[in-house]
Write a protein that holds these residues in place. Structure first.
Motif, PDB file in Angstrom:
ATOM      1  N   SER A  44       0.918  -1.303   0.117  1.00  0.00           N
ATOM      2  CA  SER A  44       0.009   0.074  -0.138  1.00  0.00           C
ATOM      3  C   SER A  44       0.838   1.252  -0.131  1.00  0.00           C
ATOM      4  N   ARG A  45       2.050   1.132   0.730  1.00  0.00           N
ATOM      5  CA  ARG A  45       2.801   2.399   0.618  1.00  0.00           C
ATOM      6  C   ARG A  45       3.548   2.765  -0.775  1.00  0.00           C
ATOM      7  N   LEU A  46       3.954   1.458  -1.431  1.00  0.00           N
ATOM      8  CA  LEU A  46       4.384   1.596  -2.739  1.00  0.00           C
ATOM      9  C   LEU A  46       3.510   1.749  -4.033  1.00  0.00           C
ATOM     10  N   ASN A  47       2.158   2.165  -3.651  1.00  0.00           N
ATOM     11  CA  ASN A  47       1.152   2.198  -4.646  1.00  0.00           C
ATOM     12  C   ASN A  47       0.943   0.705  -5.527  1.00  0.00           C
ATOM     13  N   GLY A  48       1.212  -0.292  -4.725  1.00  0.00           N
ATOM     14  CA  GLY A  48       0.662  -1.749  -5.423  1.00  0.00           C
ATOM     15  C   GLY A  48       1.990  -2.070  -6.195  1.00  0.00           C
ATOM     16  N   ARG A  49       3.233  -1.497  -6.151  1.00  0.00           N
ATOM     17  CA  ARG A  49       4.294  -2.190  -6.963  1.00  0.00           C
ATOM     18  C   ARG A  49       4.932  -3.011  -5.988  1.00  0.00           C
ATOM     19  N   PRO A  50       5.771  -3.904  -6.463  1.00  0.00           N
ATOM     20  CA  PRO A  50       6.585  -4.883  -5.451  1.00  0.00           C
ATOM     21  C   PRO A  50       8.022  -3.969  -5.234  1.00  0.00           C
ATOM     22  N   MET A  51       8.272  -4.402  -3.932  1.00  0.00           N
ATOM     23  CA  MET A  51       9.540  -4.147  -3.469  1.00  0.00           C
ATOM     24  C   MET A  51      10.610  -4.510  -4.346  1.00  0.00           C
ATOM     25  N   THR A  52      11.709  -3.713  -4.476  1.00  0.00           N
ATOM     26  CA  THR A  52      13.198  -4.061  -5.308  1.00  0.00           C
ATOM     27  C   THR A  52      13.960  -4.170  -4.479  1.00  0.00           C
ATOM     28  N   VAL A  53      14.875  -5.445  -4.382  1.00  0.00           N
ATOM     29  CA  VAL A  53      15.977  -5.526  -3.530  1.00  0.00           C
ATOM     30  C   VAL A  53      17.010  -5.938  -4.430  1.00  0.00           C
ATOM     31  N   ALA A  54      18.265  -5.025  -4.079  1.00  0.00           N
ATOM     32  CA  ALA A  54      19.443  -5.277  -5.127  1.00  0.00           C
ATOM     33  C   ALA A  54      20.765  -5.941  -4.095  1.00  0.00           C
ATOM     34  N   PHE A  55      21.088  -6.805  -4.910  1.00  0.00           N
ATOM     35  CA  PHE A  55      22.307  -7.499  -4.138  1.00  0.00           C
ATOM     36  C   PHE A  55      23.780  -7.050  -4.797  1.00  0.00           C
ATOM     37  N   ILE A  56      24.613  -6.380  -3.884  1.00  0.00           N
ATOM     38  CA  ILE A  56      25.524  -5.686  -4.373  1.00  0.00           C
ATOM     39  C   ILE A  56      26.659  -6.357  -3.705  1.00  0.00           C
ATOM     40  N   GLY A  57      27.935  -6.549  -4.463  1.00  0.00           N
ATOM     41  CA  GLY A  57      29.325  -6.714  -3.791  1.00  0.00           C
ATOM     42  C   GLY A  57      30.129  -7.012  -4.936  1.00  0.00           C
ATOM     43  N   SER A  58      31.466  -7.452  -4.527  1.00  0.00           N
ATOM     44  CA  SER A  58      32.573  -7.464  -5.530  1.00  0.00           C
ATOM     45  C   SER A  58      32.249  -8.987  -6.129  1.00  0.00           C
ATOM     46  N   VAL A  59      33.338  -9.269  -7.243  1.00  0.00           N
ATOM     47  CA  VAL A  59      33.109 -10.245  -7.959  1.00  0.00           C
ATOM     48  C   VAL A  59      33.350 -11.665  -7.058  1.00  0.00           C
ATOM     49  N   GLY A  60      32.465 -12.811  -7.295  1.00  0.00           N
ATOM     50  CA  GLY A  60      32.593 -14.000  -6.577  1.00  0.00           C
ATOM     51  C   GLY A  60      32.271 -14.216  -5.234  1.00  0.00           C
ATOM     52  N   VAL A  61      31.510 -13.279  -4.480  1.00  0.00           N
ATOM     53  CA  VAL A  61      31.308 -13.682  -3.211  1.00  0.00           C
ATOM     54  C   VAL A  61      29.982 -14.237  -2.958  1.00  0.00           C
ATOM     55  N   GLY A  62      29.244 -14.697  -4.132  1.00  0.00           N
ATOM     56  CA  GLY A  62      27.913 -15.429  -3.984  1.00  0.00           C
ATOM     57  C   GLY A  62      26.592 -14.512  -4.071  1.00  0.00           C
ATOM     58  N   LYS A  63      26.599 -13.566  -4.739  1.00  0.00           N
ATOM     59  CA  LYS A  63      25.455 -12.876  -4.860  1.00  0.00           C
ATOM     60  C   LYS A  63      24.302 -13.689  -5.467  1.00  0.00           C
ATOM     61  N   SER A  64      24.630 -14.394  -6.725  1.00  0.00           N
ATOM     62  CA  SER A  64      23.526 -15.153  -7.538  1.00  0.00           C
ATOM     63  C   SER A  64      23.436 -16.338  -6.662  1.00  0.00           C
ATOM     64  N   SER A  65      24.082 -17.166  -6.102  1.00  0.00           N
ATOM     65  CA  SER A  65      23.909 -18.199  -5.229  1.00  0.00           C
ATOM     66  C   SER A  65      22.948 -17.848  -4.082  1.00  0.00           C
ATOM     67  N   LEU A  66      23.151 -16.448  -3.509  1.00  0.00           N
ATOM     68  CA  LEU A  66      22.056 -16.100  -2.387  1.00  0.00           C
ATOM     69  C   LEU A  66      20.876 -15.867  -3.101  1.00  0.00           C
ATOM     70  N   ILE A  67      20.723 -15.451  -4.103  1.00  0.00           N
ATOM     71  CA  ILE A  67      19.497 -15.297  -4.639  1.00  0.00           C
ATOM     72  C   ILE A  67      18.726 -16.579  -4.982  1.00  0.00           C
ATOM     73  N   ASN A  68      19.363 -17.578  -5.476  1.00  0.00           N
ATOM     74  CA  ASN A  68      18.602 -18.798  -5.686  1.00  0.00           C
ATOM     75  C   ASN A  68      18.639 -19.440  -4.249  1.00  0.00           C
ATOM     76  N   THR A  69      19.153 -19.208  -3.240  1.00  0.00           N
ATOM     77  CA  THR A  69      19.072 -19.691  -1.917  1.00  0.00           C
ATOM     78  C   THR A  69      17.578 -19.018  -1.567  1.00  0.00           C
ATOM     79  N   ILE A  70      17.485 -17.743  -1.681  1.00  0.00           N
ATOM     80  CA  ILE A  70      16.399 -16.906  -1.102  1.00  0.00           C
ATOM     81  C   ILE A  70      14.924 -17.354  -1.856  1.00  0.00           C
ATOM     82  N   ALA A  71      15.338 -17.746  -3.385  1.00  0.00           N
ATOM     83  CA  ALA A  71      14.125 -18.334  -3.899  1.00  0.00           C
ATOM     84  C   ALA A  71      13.562 -19.575  -3.618  1.00  0.00           C
ATOM     85  N   THR A  72      14.606 -20.385  -3.138  1.00  0.00           N
ATOM     86  CA  THR A  72      14.248 -21.854  -2.543  1.00  0.00           C
ATOM     87  C   THR A  72      13.524 -21.585  -1.207  1.00  0.00           C
ATOM     88  N   ALA A  73      13.915 -20.741  -0.295  1.00  0.00           N
ATOM     89  CA  ALA A  73      13.553 -20.500   1.145  1.00  0.00           C
ATOM     90  C   ALA A  73      12.176 -19.985   0.949  1.00  0.00           C
TER      91      ALA A  73
END
Length: 307
Positions: A20-49
């Protein structure tokens, strides 16, 4: 499993309030870091959880045999926590997988990250291409990234580091300065969260070097004394050599991630100056003024010739 379901239910309830605060749009979460720290793996883990099924490789992961080559090469957005066919809920967060950043954000890199946070960089754009454009753009052409999209604005920043790699202190400090500016033209302040991946490869009870690294990580990001930090173990072949994760999920991996997601989706946490326009607009006003002046001069010149 009951704990996992309770956390999932809490997240859904939180998202309804945020929607309701964002007028019905989904929240956007950005995963930031240096190369090879596991950002993509974390996204897959969140999707699974967040889901009810097994692990799937939504965000592309892998390694290059110890080389510093990035696996993620463009900005990728994953709506509804990578599982739109399962959630069927437009309020589930969009996860942004950002390609690995250099450890020192020199030159136009700060502008690029600010453009990303303000929703100015489209999906599947390579940040190095954005850098190239900013370095060659003149003051005559219309700025390429001037068009903002509300749905692309970043509402949460998750900074990812690895428990087994050196801490990119300069990068972390730059992310904080850009996400939560305290001076300059930008005023939009985005809540920051921190994740330390590969925590299964260290023993915090005896590894003082790791504890110092974690302490420094929290200090820079302002996470001390908050639940906005997670020691994370991602789904990967190291913890599941037989890859049984493609048939089932593991609550001991899911529950810690879901606890963090309850904080990310906490309706009490807000973006400061949520609707603040990107300060790029002052260039547009200046350019529009000179274009109008040129049109007036041309019109007067033709009027004089026709007399």
């Amino acid at each position: 499993m009951d704990q996992k379901r309770r956390l999932q239910a809490q997240i859904k309830d939180n998202l309804q309030k945020i929607g309701s605060r964002l007028n019905g749009r989904p929240m956007t979460v950005a995963f930031i870091g240096s190369v090879g720290v596991g950002k993509s793996s974390l996204i897959n883990t969140i999707a699974t959880a967040m889901g009810t099924g097994c692990w799937q490789q939504h965000a592309y992961t892998g390694g290059h045999g110890g080389q510093a080559d990035p696996v993620t090469t463009v900005i990728r957005r994953y709506p509804q926590c990578c599982r739109p066919e399962e959630h069927r809920n437009p309020l589930f967060p969009t996860l942004i997988d950002v390609q690995g950043l250099p450890e020192h954000l020199e030159g136009p890199w700060s502008d690029v990250l600010s453009l990303l946070f303000y929703g100015r960089i489209p999906e599947e754009e390579n940040l190095h291409d954005v850098i190239g454009y900013l370095q060659t753009r003149d003051d005559i052409r219309r700025p390429k990234y001037i068009r903002g999209r509300d749905r692309l604005k970043v509402d949460r920043v998750v900074v990812v580091a690895s428990a087994t790699q050196l801490l990119p202190v300069d990068l972390l400090q730059s992310i904080v300065e850009i996400a939560r500016p305290i001076q300059g033209r930008s005023r939009r302040g985005i809540p920051i969260f921190g994740v330390m991946t590969k925590s299964d490869l260290v023993d915090p009870d005896v590894d003082t070097e790791y504890l110092q690294k974690e302490q420094r990580f929290k200090d820079i990001l302002g996470l001390q004394g908050t639940p906005r930090f997670l020691r994370c173990i991602n789904y990967c072949s190291d913890i599941d050599p037989d890859n049984n994760m493609i048939f089932q999920s593991y609550p001991y991996l899911d529950v810690p991630v879901l606890r963090l997601m309850t904080q990310i989706c906490d309706p009490a946490i807000e973006v400061v100056h949520q609707r603040e326009p990107y300060p790029y607009q002052h260039l547009t006003r200046e350019k529009t003024f000179w274009i109008l002046m040129a049109v007036v001069v041309i019109f007067l010149a033709f009027a004089l010739l026709l007399r």
